[in-house]
Design a protein around this motif. Structure first.
Motif, PDB file in Angstrom:
ATOM      1  N   ALA A  51       0.824  -1.217   0.000  1.00  0.00           N
ATOM      2  CA  ALA A  51       0.000   0.000   0.000  1.00  0.00           C
ATOM      3  C   ALA A  51       0.855   1.263   0.000  1.00  0.00           C
ATOM      4  O   ALA A  51       0.496   2.273  -0.591  1.00  0.00           O
ATOM      5  N   ASN A  52       2.018   1.206   0.655  1.00  0.00           N
ATOM      6  CA  ASN A  52       2.895   2.384   0.739  1.00  0.00           C
ATOM      7  C   ASN A  52       3.933   2.423  -0.375  1.00  0.00           C
ATOM      8  O   ASN A  52       4.848   3.236  -0.332  1.00  0.00           O
ATOM      9  N   GLY A  53       3.805   1.536  -1.354  1.00  0.00           N
ATOM     10  CA  GLY A  53       4.738   1.518  -2.466  1.00  0.00           C
ATOM     11  C   GLY A  53       5.982   0.680  -2.226  1.00  0.00           C
ATOM     12  O   GLY A  53       6.880   0.641  -3.056  1.00  0.00           O
TER      13      GLY A  53
END
Length: 196
Positions: free
Chosen positions: A7-9
């Motif tokens: 989700a945060n890359g």
């Protein structure tokens, strides 16, 4: 193994496992078998390569011959003979699972590879060919033997291994695939057991 983006890359390494559909081939009860369990079958197997008693076992469940049979004792849901168990019925994204498998066999190995021995340290000061040697293995006249479990050279790998608390990253119900974070024991295309 492969990797997916979180989700945060961040890049998360993961293992793709084909988990199902599994068929309930036997339901064990306390009255008949002495304990409560459910037996699941996975993978297709040719009828001509299946022993006759197993063929009858699968016919009773109303399914084709299966490659692998595994019993599970702790379960909340009630199962009937011939039920199809799918990934989405058992697992959810974000929960943690334990993976049980047989680790890769590495054959006969020395103490450096098998136990992580470091040798004598410095290779100077009169040391010759001691970098990968085990060193002393015990006393002489007493006990006059090597204790069981002594860390020495021997067969490495090919053991039943459980990796705990791997997070379920993604589930693809239409392809029967489940992605778990990190690596799992065993070679490619080997059988593993997923436990909650």
């Amino acid at each position: 193994m492969t990797s997916i983006y979180g989700a945060n890359g961040e890049l998360i390494p993961c293992t793709v496992i084909e988990a199902g559909p599994c068929v309930v081939t036997q339901v064990k009860t306390i009255e008949k078998d002495g304990y409560k369990a459910v037996q699941l079958g996975f993978g297709e197997r040719k009828e001509k390569n299946t022993p006759k008693p197993l063929l009858g076992h699968f016919q009773k469940a109303g399914t084709t011959p299966k490659m692998k049979l595994v019993e599970f004792k702790d379960f909340e849901k009630e199962f009937n003979l011939g039920d199809v168990v799918r990934i989405e019925d058992v697992f959810e994204e974000g929960e943690y699972v334990d993976v049980v498998g047989t680790s890769k066999g590495k054959g006969f190995q020395g103490v450096v590879k098998r136990h992580g021995f470091a040798g004598v340290g410095e290779s100077t000061h009169g040391q010759h060919n001691r970098e990968r040697a085990p060193g002393s293995i015990g006393a002489s006249s007493f006990p006059s033997r090597v204790f069981k479990g002594k860390r020495m050279a021997g067969r490495t790998g090919n053991d039943r291994v459980t990796i705990q608390n791997l997070r379920v990253l993604k589930i693809y119900p239409e392809k029967n695939l489940i992605l778990v974070s990190g690596s799992v024991p065993g070679a490619k295309n080997s059988f593993v057991i997923l436990e909650k």
